[in-house]
Design a protein around this motif. Sequence first.
Motif, PDB file in Angstrom:
ATOM      1  N   SER A 104       0.806   4.145  -2.540  1.00 56.53           N
ATOM      2  CA  SER A 104       0.547   5.541  -2.462  1.00 56.53           C
ATOM      3  C   SER A 104       1.749   6.326  -2.846  1.00 56.53           C
ATOM      4  O   SER A 104       1.507   7.604  -2.944  1.00 56.53           O
ATOM      5  CB  SER A 104       0.430   5.563  -0.810  1.00 56.53           C
TER       6      SER A 104
ATOM      7  N   GLN B 172       6.105  27.589 -15.420  1.00 56.79           N
ATOM      8  CA  GLN B 172       6.135  28.834 -14.876  1.00 56.79           C
ATOM      9  C   GLN B 172       7.387  29.585 -14.671  1.00 56.79           C
ATOM     10  O   GLN B 172       7.189  30.609 -14.881  1.00 56.79           O
ATOM     11  CB  GLN B 172       5.448  29.056 -13.580  1.00 56.79           C
ATOM     12  N   ASP B 173       8.365  28.941 -14.180  1.00 55.99           N
ATOM     13  CA  ASP B 173       9.714  29.609 -14.151  1.00 55.99           C
ATOM     14  C   ASP B 173      10.463  29.872 -15.209  1.00 55.99           C
ATOM     15  O   ASP B 173      11.408  30.703 -15.200  1.00 55.99           O
ATOM     16  CB  ASP B 173      10.395  28.402 -13.344  1.00 55.99           C
TER      17      ASP B 173
ATOM     18  N   VAL C 189      -1.321  12.004   0.650  1.00 55.92           N
ATOM     19  CA  VAL C 189      -0.812  12.649  -0.499  1.00 55.92           C
ATOM     20  C   VAL C 189      -1.277  14.118  -0.589  1.00 55.92           C
ATOM     21  O   VAL C 189      -2.281  14.625  -1.130  1.00 55.92           O
ATOM     22  CB  VAL C 189      -1.284  11.983  -1.835  1.00 55.92           C
TER      23      VAL C 189
ATOM     24  N   SER D 106       0.817  -1.232  -0.017  1.00 59.35           N
ATOM     25  CA  SER D 106      -0.036  -0.025   0.058  1.00 59.35           C
ATOM     26  C   SER D 106       0.987   1.158   0.025  1.00 59.35           C
ATOM     27  O   SER D 106       0.573   2.171  -0.720  1.00 59.35           O
ATOM     28  CB  SER D 106      -0.856   0.062   1.320  1.00 59.35           C
TER      29      SER D 106
ATOM     30  N   PRO E  34       0.382  18.305  -1.367  1.00 54.46           N
ATOM     31  CA  PRO E  34       1.838  18.853  -1.494  1.00 54.46           C
ATOM     32  C   PRO E  34       2.651  19.183  -0.149  1.00 54.46           C
ATOM     33  O   PRO E  34       1.825  19.666   0.603  1.00 54.46           O
ATOM     34  CB  PRO E  34       1.379  20.137  -2.230  1.00 54.46           C
TER      35      PRO E  34
ATOM     36  N   THR F  60       1.483   9.089   5.069  1.00 55.10           N
ATOM     37  CA  THR F  60       1.858   9.193   3.822  1.00 55.10           C
ATOM     38  C   THR F  60       0.806   9.741   3.137  1.00 55.10           C
ATOM     39  O   THR F  60       0.385   9.475   1.851  1.00 55.10           O
ATOM     40  CB  THR F  60       2.316   8.111   2.994  1.00 55.10           C
TER      41      THR F  60
ATOM     42  N   ARG G 210       1.479   7.250  -6.450  1.00 56.98           N
ATOM     43  CA  ARG G 210       0.629   8.381  -6.459  1.00 56.98           C
ATOM     44  C   ARG G 210       1.428   9.689  -6.365  1.00 56.98           C
ATOM     45  O   ARG G 210       1.121  10.617  -6.976  1.00 56.98           O
ATOM     46  CB  ARG G 210      -0.558   8.139  -5.699  1.00 56.98           C
ATOM     47  N   ALA G 211       1.969   9.555  -5.244  1.00 58.66           N
ATOM     48  CA  ALA G 211       2.594  10.768  -4.642  1.00 58.66           C
ATOM     49  C   ALA G 211       3.745  11.213  -5.541  1.00 58.66           C
ATOM     50  O   ALA G 211       3.987  12.521  -5.902  1.00 58.66           O
ATOM     51  CB  ALA G 211       3.162  10.693  -3.405  1.00 58.66           C
TER      52      ALA G 211
ATOM     53  N   THR H  67       5.709  23.852 -12.336  1.00 57.69           N
ATOM     54  CA  THR H  67       6.748  24.754 -11.923  1.00 57.69           C
ATOM     55  C   THR H  67       7.675  25.034 -13.040  1.00 57.69           C
ATOM     56  O   THR H  67       7.890  26.239 -13.175  1.00 57.69           O
ATOM     57  CB  THR H  67       7.466  24.145 -10.706  1.00 57.69           C
TER      58      THR H  67
ATOM     59  N   LYS I 169      -3.663   4.130   1.228  1.00 57.64           N
ATOM     60  CA  LYS I 169      -2.842   5.165   1.789  1.00 57.64           C
ATOM     61  C   LYS I 169      -2.538   4.865   3.183  1.00 57.64           C
ATOM     62  O   LYS I 169      -3.612   4.778   4.145  1.00 57.64           O
ATOM     63  CB  LYS I 169      -3.340   6.625   1.475  1.00 57.64           C
TER      64      LYS I 169
ATOM     65  N   ARG J  45       7.923  26.083  -3.829  1.00 59.08           N
ATOM     66  CA  ARG J  45       8.343  26.471  -5.175  1.00 59.08           C
ATOM     67  C   ARG J  45       7.099  26.614  -6.022  1.00 59.08           C
ATOM     68  O   ARG J  45       7.042  27.262  -7.195  1.00 59.08           O
ATOM     69  CB  ARG J  45       8.904  25.086  -5.718  1.00 59.08           C
ATOM     70  N   PHE J  46       6.049  26.230  -5.531  1.00 53.22           N
ATOM     71  CA  PHE J  46       4.652  26.211  -6.301  1.00 53.22           C
ATOM     72  C   PHE J  46       4.154  27.576  -6.164  1.00 53.22           C
ATOM     73  O   PHE J  46       3.692  28.166  -5.454  1.00 53.22           O
ATOM     74  CB  PHE J  46       3.769  25.254  -5.787  1.00 53.22           C
ATOM     75  N   VAL J  47       3.710  28.155  -7.168  1.00 58.01           N
ATOM     76  CA  VAL J  47       3.363  29.730  -7.233  1.00 58.01           C
ATOM     77  C   VAL J  47       1.925  29.491  -7.357  1.00 58.01           C
ATOM     78  O   VAL J  47       1.351  29.064  -8.326  1.00 58.01           O
ATOM     79  CB  VAL J  47       4.064  30.481  -8.336  1.00 58.01           C
TER      80      VAL J  47
ATOM     81  N   SER K 157       7.412  21.787  -1.314  1.00 56.69           N
ATOM     82  CA  SER K 157       7.318  21.968  -2.808  1.00 56.69           C
ATOM     83  C   SER K 157       6.144  22.851  -2.785  1.00 56.69           C
ATOM     84  O   SER K 157       6.132  23.775  -3.679  1.00 56.69           O
ATOM     85  CB  SER K 157       6.692  20.749  -3.132  1.00 56.69           C
TER      86      SER K 157
ATOM     87  N   GLN L 212       3.833  18.425 -10.740  1.00 57.03           N
ATOM     88  CA  GLN L 212       3.814  19.711 -10.292  1.00 57.03           C
ATOM     89  C   GLN L 212       5.368  20.053 -10.766  1.00 57.03           C
ATOM     90  O   GLN L 212       5.264  21.494 -10.975  1.00 57.03           O
ATOM     91  CB  GLN L 212       3.968  19.462  -8.675  1.00 57.03           C
TER      92      GLN L 212
ATOM     93  N   PHE M 215       2.143  13.029  -8.675  1.00 57.45           N
ATOM     94  CA  PHE M 215       1.667  14.113  -8.424  1.00 57.45           C
ATOM     95  C   PHE M 215       2.804  15.158  -8.508  1.00 57.45           C
ATOM     96  O   PHE M 215       2.949  16.247  -8.875  1.00 57.45           O
ATOM     97  CB  PHE M 215       1.134  14.374  -6.989  1.00 57.45           C
ATOM     98  N   GLN M 216       3.936  14.435  -7.758  1.00 57.16           N
ATOM     99  CA  GLN M 216       5.150  15.583  -7.756  1.00 57.16           C
ATOM    100  C   GLN M 216       5.715  15.744  -9.209  1.00 57.16           C
ATOM    101  O   GLN M 216       6.235  17.046  -9.381  1.00 57.16           O
ATOM    102  CB  GLN M 216       6.340  14.448  -6.768  1.00 57.16           C
TER     103      GLN M 216
END
Lengths: 195, 373
Positions: free
Chosen positions: A6, A24-25, B275, A2, B277, B273, A9-10, A21, B269, B284-286, B281, A17, A13-14
Amino acid sequence: MSRKHSSDRADRFQYLQTLVTEFQDTDNDEAKEQVLANLANFSYDPKNMDDLRQLQVTDLFLDMLTEENQNFVEFGLGGLCNLSMDRECRDLILESGGIPLVTARLSSRREETVLSAITTLMNLTTAASRPQVTDAAVVQCMLRFSLSESPRLRNLAGVFLQDCCTERQVARAEQQMPGGQQTVLGIPLPADSAP
Amino acid sequence: MAAPVNRPDCWKTPEIYTHHEQRKVCISRPKYRDGRKAKAVKVYTINLESRYLMVQGVPAIGVMTELVQRCALYGAIEEYRPLDEYPAEEFTEVYLVKFLKLTSARAAKRHLDEKSFYGGVLHVCYVPEYETVEDTRLKLQDRRRYVVRMCQNIAREREQTKEANEEDPMPPDPTPPDPTPPDPAPQSERPTTSTAEKPSAGDYAPDHSSAGHYFGFPSLPLPPREDSWYRRNTNQARPLEDRMGSLHDAITDTGPCETPGTSTRVQHKDTETRVTPTPASAARFVPRTTHLENRKRRLEEPRDPLLLSSSSDVVGENSPLIGPQLPEPPKLDMEDESLNTTVHQIRNTLKQVASVPENKPGKEKKTKPRRRI
C-alpha cells in the motif's frame, strides 16, 4: 507486506502528483515538456491510469491541445491516445468535450500528432459519440489521409474508415470531396484507388 | 525460416522517417525524475510500436543467422530479411525483423538497442510503416483488449482488497480464519489473477501467518511478476518502468502469458494507510476546475459549425475543413478566349501558306531529294 504494497501505491500516487504539480508550477517550457512526456508515458501503463484519472491528467492533456507549443500538443495528444484506451478515461475525455479538440488537431503539420489524433478518435468512438466522430468533415479528412504517401497515416485512416464508418458514410463523403477523387494532384493514387 | 517479406512496394527506396532516428538524450532533468539511463524526450504510443523492428549497425561479416538467433531469444520471429535499400553506414547492414508478437518486439528492442554485437553497436527501432492495414488494426485491437482487461483486473482486486480489509476487524467469525494451510478453493476460479499476495522479488516467502487473512496461496508456482517500479532490484534486472514512465521498454517473460504485467499485486491496504491525497499535499495541488471552466468558455465562444452539424451527413458551406488542404485541381473555363489562341495561330499560318502559290503561279516546283540528317 501489505503495508509495503500500500505504501508502494501511495508512493506512486505521490510521485505522479509531484509531476503534475511541477508541470503546473514551472514556467520553464523545457521542464514542462519533459514532465508532460513523462506523464504521457506513464499513461501507457494501465496500472497508472486510475491515479492519473484522479489527478485530472485527462484535463491536463486536453488543455495542451490548444497550446501554441507544438511539442505540448504532440505530447498531450500522445497522452490522450494512451489514456483513452481505458474506458473510464475515455468517458472523462468525452464529457470534457474532447472530440472537437482532437479533430482540430487532424490538421497539424506533425505526423505523430495526427496519428495520435486518429487513434484517440477511434478510442473515443462509442454508440453515443459515433455521429460526432464520423462527421462528414472528419470522414473526408480520413479519405484524404488514406491517399497519403505515409504508410502509417494511410493505415490508420484505413482502419478508421473501415471500423468506425459505414459504407454509406464513406460513399457520401467521397461524392462530396471537392474535385472528386480522381483529379487529386500531388498525391500519388495507389493502383487500386478504392479506399 | 527465412521468408522474404512479400510486399509490392518492397522495391521502393524506403523513407528515412524521423522516428527511426535516435534523439539526443535529455541532460537537464532534475534528480527526482532522472532515470537510471539517459533518455531522450519522447512519448510512446501504440502507433510508434510495432511487431516490425529494424536493426541497424549489424557488422557486414555474415552474421545474419546469429542476429536472428539473438532476436529469437525474445520471442518467435515470423519473417526477417536484410534491408539492402536502406542507407547503412559503411561495413554495416540493416535488417528487418518481424516478430509474432508485439511484446516480443518490445523486449528485443529493449535488450538489443545500443548493445554491442560482433564488434558493432546495434540500433534497434520500431518500423510500423512496414505494417499492413490489417497489422495495424490487430495491433490496436490487441492493445485495447489488453488495457481493458488489465483495468478490470486491477479494479476487481481493489474491490476484493477493500472487502478483505472490511472483514478484517471481525474476530467472531462464523468460519474461523485459517491462516495455514492455504485454502485454494476461492482462488481456483481465478487462475491467472490470483488474489494472493506475491512475494516481492524474492524478499520474503508467501506469508501465511498474517492475522485474519482469508487469502490462501496457490500451490502452483507463481507466474512471473513485475517488480516494483521504483525499487532497484538487482536480482530481477527488469524494472517495469522508470521515473520517466518509459514502460514501452519493459520486457516480459515470453511464457504462456504474453502480455506484460499479467501478474498483479494485491493492494493490501490497512485501514489507517488509506491511499488518498494527504491534506499537506492537497495544499500544493491546484484544483483544475478553473482550467475546466476556461476551456468550456473557449468551447462555447466560437460557435463551431462542426459541433452543430453532428447530426447531418452533409458538410455545410461554412464548415471548416478538417485536415490538410489538398492542392486544388486546375479550374478550366471553357469560355476563355485564350484556349483558342493556338488554334487561331495555326489557322492563320495555314491561310498564309495556302495563299503563297497564288502569288507566284509561274514557279515550278522542283522536287529535291530530301536530305536526311
